[in-house]
Design a protein around this motif. Sequence first.
Motif, PDB file in Angstrom:
ATOM      1  N   LEU A  17       0.821  -1.120   0.059  1.00 51.97           N
ATOM      2  CA  LEU A  17       0.288   0.087   0.121  1.00 51.97           C
ATOM      3  C   LEU A  17       0.842   1.118   0.113  1.00 51.97           C
ATOM      4  N   LYS A  54       1.952   3.318  -1.862  1.00 53.62           N
ATOM      5  CA  LYS A  54       1.526   4.460  -2.806  1.00 53.62           C
ATOM      6  C   LYS A  54       0.432   5.313  -2.176  1.00 53.62           C
ATOM      7  N   TRP A  55      -0.359   4.848  -1.276  1.00 52.40           N
ATOM      8  CA  TRP A  55      -1.447   5.414  -0.526  1.00 52.40           C
ATOM      9  C   TRP A  55      -1.015   5.475   0.828  1.00 52.40           C
ATOM     10  N   ASN A  94      -2.291   6.867   3.276  1.00 52.26           N
ATOM     11  CA  ASN A  94      -3.265   6.943   4.420  1.00 52.26           C
ATOM     12  C   ASN A  94      -3.878   5.642   4.696  1.00 52.26           C
ATOM     13  N   LEU A  95      -3.836   4.642   3.573  1.00 53.91           N
ATOM     14  CA  LEU A  95      -4.324   3.286   3.585  1.00 53.91           C
ATOM     15  C   LEU A  95      -3.158   2.637   4.356  1.00 53.91           C
ATOM     16  N   ARG A  96      -1.740   3.169   3.876  1.00 55.55           N
ATOM     17  CA  ARG A  96      -0.774   2.326   4.444  1.00 55.55           C
ATOM     18  C   ARG A  96      -0.741   2.509   5.843  1.00 55.55           C
TER      19      ARG A  96
END
Lengths: 483, 199, 118, 141, 491
Positions: free
Chosen positions: A19, A21-22, A24-26
């Motif tokens: 994740l 690249k994102w 917040n998700l990470r």
Amino acid sequence: MAGVAILLPVVGAFLVLALGKWPNLRETATLVTATSLFAVVYSLLGPVRAGETPSLTLVEVVPGVTLGLEVEPLGLLFALVASFLWIVTSLYAIGYMRGHHEENQTRFFFFFAVSIAGAMGVAFAGNLFTLFAFYEALTLCTFPLVTHHQTDEARKAGRVYLGILLSTSVVFQLLAIIWTWQLAGTVDFVPGGILAGTASAGVLSALLVLYVFGVGKAAVMPFHRWLPAAMVAPTPVSALLHAVAVVKAGVFTVLKVSVYVFGVDLLGSLAATPWLAWAAATTIILASLVAFTKDNLKARLAYSTISQLSYIVLGALLANRWGIIGGGMHIAMHAFGKITLFFAAGAILVAAHEKDISRMRGLGRTMPITFGAFFIGSLSIIGVPPAGGSWSKWFLGLGTLEAGQLGLLAVLMVSSLLSLVYLLEIPVRAFFSAPPADSHHGEGIHEAPWQSLAAIVITATATLALFVWPDAFYDLMTLVVER
Amino acid sequence: MDAVIDIALLALLAVTALAILRMRNLFAAVMLSGIYSLLSAGIFTALDAVDVAFTEAAVGAGISTVLMLGTLAIVGHKEKKPAHTPLLPLFVVLVTGGALVYGTLDMPPFGDPTNPVHHHVAPRYVEESGHEIGIPNIVTSVLASYRGYDTMGETTVIFAAAVGVILLLGGARPARVAAGEVSGGSEEGSEPLEEQSHG
Amino acid sequence: MRLLGLYNYWVVIVLMMVGFYTIIARDNLVKKLIGLSIFQTSVFMLYISMGRIHGGTAPILMEGTDVVYSNPLPHVLILTAIVVGVATTAVGLSLVIRINEAYGTVEEDEIHSQDESL
Amino acid sequence: MDDRVILRVGAKFLIPFILLFALYVQFHGDYGPGGGFQAGVIFAAAFVLYALVYGLPNAERAMPPRVVYICSALGVVIYAGVGVVTLLKGANFLDYGVLAHDPEHGQHYGILFVELGVLTTVFGVMVTVFYAFAGRGRKDG
Amino acid sequence: MSAHLPVLLIVVPLLAAPLAALVRHPRGSWVVALGASWWALGVSIALLMRVLADGTISYEIGGWAAPWGIEYRIDVANAFVLLIVSGIGAVVTPYARVSVEREVEAARIPLFHTAFILCLTGLLGIAVTGDVFNVFVFLEISSLSAYALIALGQDRRALTSAYQYLVMGSVGATFIVIGIGLLYVMTGTLNMADLAVRLPEVAATRTIPVAFAFLTVGICLKLALFPLHLWLPNAYTFAPSSVTAFIASTATKVAVYMLLRFFFTVFGAAFSFDVMQLDMVLMPLALVAIVSMSLVAIYQQNAKRLLAYSSLAQIGYMILGISLASVTGVTAGILHLFNHALMKGALFMTLGCVMYRVGSVRVEAMAGLGKTMPWTMAAFVIGGLSLIGVPLTVGFVSKWYLVLAALEQGLWPLAVVVLLGSLLAVMYVWKVVEVAYFQPPPDGDPPAEAPLSLLVPTWALVVANLYFGIDAKLTAGVAMRAAEALLGVGQ
């Protein structure tokens, strides 16, 4: 479940990688993993308190030597502390890394999670070999975190870090482990120890020396240099790994070896034990004195850590019930106190860009929560009520009395006094001194990002709460000495 | 009579070997080494090893000499005076030779029919090959049948040598310009030869 | 006879050592290979000496029962070894030719000094 | 060029005899000294002589490098092939006894074929190596 | 047909070599080589399983009983070595196709593969045979092809190093021949098992110790034991990548096997160690090799040369284990044969990947590769960790047994040296890792990740490094049985 506890952070780590690249998700992935890890570890508390020791053999590496896990009270204590503080630290790290605009954040969170897996492995290791494997893994996985900034300074520090930790573990600890295997024919952790009666007292003394100095992560002088060096890392790393997971893995190993490899009785009978206890005592005093001279906040905290770690080593080497209990509890108490201090130091860096203590005068007025938490954390380290640290120090004191070592009791007293001075100086100056003339504390400086602040508040509160409810840790340690 | 021939040939060999060592003209050294092979073929004949003698003459005096001469035609035939003092090599050689001489002291007497070599393994070849293989030349029997596998290995060695020689000398010359980049070094030495090869 | 036997072995050893010395003490790459072949040829003589029986003949079966044959086994081994030797020489010489093309010399010290300067 | 003429005529006269001698060495190997290896060397010597007298290009026309290259590989195949045949006939590798009804005859055939393999490879390799060396020399000269 | 597997193991690759030469097409020859190497691996596995189940296999070539004919004799020790050699061969051959296309010109590729198979055949032949002279013949097959393969390196120094190897290798082989000759003259036999029976009668003479000394020196030249190692660093450095990967992980291993075979089977441990006091010579040399060669490795600027010196140190480990002459010690030595083949194979193959994309394996040229060639460098890191001996890699298992063997005999300083050696390994491995990960890549086009055809074989070995580090029961068990067989205990 122990297997899950190790696997979970690894899965989380790869989730973080995927994740990347994102952001917040990470970060959500990190937090979710951390929370579930704590839930898993917590779920083990009940069975262990009921006297169970769930175990799992993963694979037999060479005949007789397995990669195996076992949940016993001491390990569970360490795992509980580390996994709980991971949640808090993740929260803190998110605020810190973003607030500080660090690069390579994905790599950071990845290795952070892997390191936690390493710490869990150390905690739940069922034998010396497994412990050693995870111990080394922890060293290697934290290396990229220490050198995170990739500057020359960071690389140099990384070399010191790796150099000391690997040399001690490979040359002393591994030798000791293989020697143990050769003598006892097993490397399993057994209550009461495995070494009694296998060799002469002289050989076993030598072995003990190898273990105590071979666990470089316990930072007994003269193998302590890596800890201040590792302070070049971003503050969350210093907080979790160098106040909690890595160093505690070290002292935890010493405790574990003392209880389950030598056994308290054998330990008490060896000639080397009091000598090593005095080596730890020396470290306590010397590190406190060095802490005095450090103006850099993180460096001062690092030396304070070195000093406090030797409390635990000392507790193990007292070779009696109270020493072990006190040492084990100090793992938890010191962890909560010290992480609070590091969080505060990081918050000051992010918010006010200050590293040096002499430039923090007056800063308490603009950052009252941070410095308030710092004050509470300091109390716990010093070992005075109403902070949790007072319990562990109390038991350690009892241990010295039972061992009849009044000199060591005096060392504990003096060291507490020293820490009182070098730690409390900081919040006192921050609140009661006027800011230096060239600083601009007034303009634009406010508390750290909310995530960080929340983390600080949580750990500070916990430090206080542990004074009121230390039972969980006390019970676990009682189980350890009574097994 | 045997002994006289033996002694004489061995003495000649020693002289030849020393001459080769001293000789700075490599053409002469190669010719002498051919002679050395012929002399040793003589020794082999005197020691009843006619097959070996034949081969040594063909190989040592024939092929080796031709190849060496071919090489010298390309690389030149003058040997430089040795620059360094050969003390260490001398020491190594003396130790090695000394060890061997020491080893010979307990070796079975030369030519004695009671020696172990003549009583184990070999007698079967001498006594049985006549009806097991059915050809008179025992050496051929052993070479091609009893130890035929060694000979297959030998054939493979020869083949391997051909592979090696073609890899090294066959076809176009490898472009060594790239090598300079790889090693980070220059290749002055090979430049003129590069041109020659096209000429 | 004992002395002659030793004489035989010892001269062969001297020959071997002359060859060995040529290999390790000489700088010229061709000369080294000449030394190698002397070394090997002398070892062959050692083997053949072992197979010799006084009063024996070449191991080719003849009529008659009281013929003593020399030991054929060393002969077989040496036939193989000779072939191996010439194979080595051939590969070695091809290397020498290539080295000469790459360096313009076949003297070891000059080659070293060239590579040092790289 | 006159002296060359003598050489060439001499060589032309000699070469068939050398080849014949090689065959003799090959097949007489059972009775006297000699065998595949020596025969191969002598066979090769004939072409080396040819090349020395008539020049490399002519020799390469008479005995193309491709052919000798194939020979050097083929000999190994022949030798090991004999072994494979004995395997297929149910005996151990290179156990020639099964090549004929009578083991002694089998040995004869076996030795004949493997010597042929040796001859082929040795001849091929020797000429190949000679071509390679001579080829280098020519380019440099 | 399965009764003939021992000889088919050799004959099939041996026939494949001329076939590959006759095909004369780069891809075609490669396919032949691939078939041969995989065949060898399959047969080796089958043989190992059979030996483990049924005990020693003997195969009489030509139907002639030993000692009159040549015997193939496979026990656990050489079955294990066969597995190592053929395993590495089976992994390097697929790797070689692309790597060689970059480093060797097209016209030479068919013969490159031919020489490669010959080298493999020779090494297998040494390991499988029970006849001392046959050892020499196959030794020369592998050596001659190895000289040619090394000379194919792009740098002109490949030629001089191949020449140096040729001279030293031939001297070593000649020493071995002298040793064999002396053994023969005293016993009249060339068969190893027969020699073992007949040698004790004549062991008290002056000739046998000399034979022993010549064999030892000759083999040690081949296995590059300090101080007879001078040929090795250059040969490894300048050879084509796939050749280095293959030879570094097999040739010296087979030489170590020869040493084991002669010391323990032919002469017997009692003669080698009690009478000749071999340990008094080998142990110091091994220790010096471990320390000095590791130190030299730290100062190398060329990663291949760095690993070459590391190999010399690792050979020291193997010899150290053997010089202890105990079951555990020999187990450690044999185990390290296998394990070191895995790690050095993997490491040299990653350097081949770097060579393929970057065109250089100098340490400074590897700056920033951690980012641009992540898979290659990850493989290097794991291989490096294995070399250091981090737990759960094969390197750790070797070290475990070696230290255990030293402690068993109370030789704890030896154990300390072994462990110090791993610290030195940390220093030279980390030197490369640091540059690759913590130094910015040079300006210009960043190199792409290596092609899959290189990465897959490399990672196959990397995974093996981990697998056999985590589950070492198989390898350690086999090594221990091999050691017991060699020392003649147990069973």
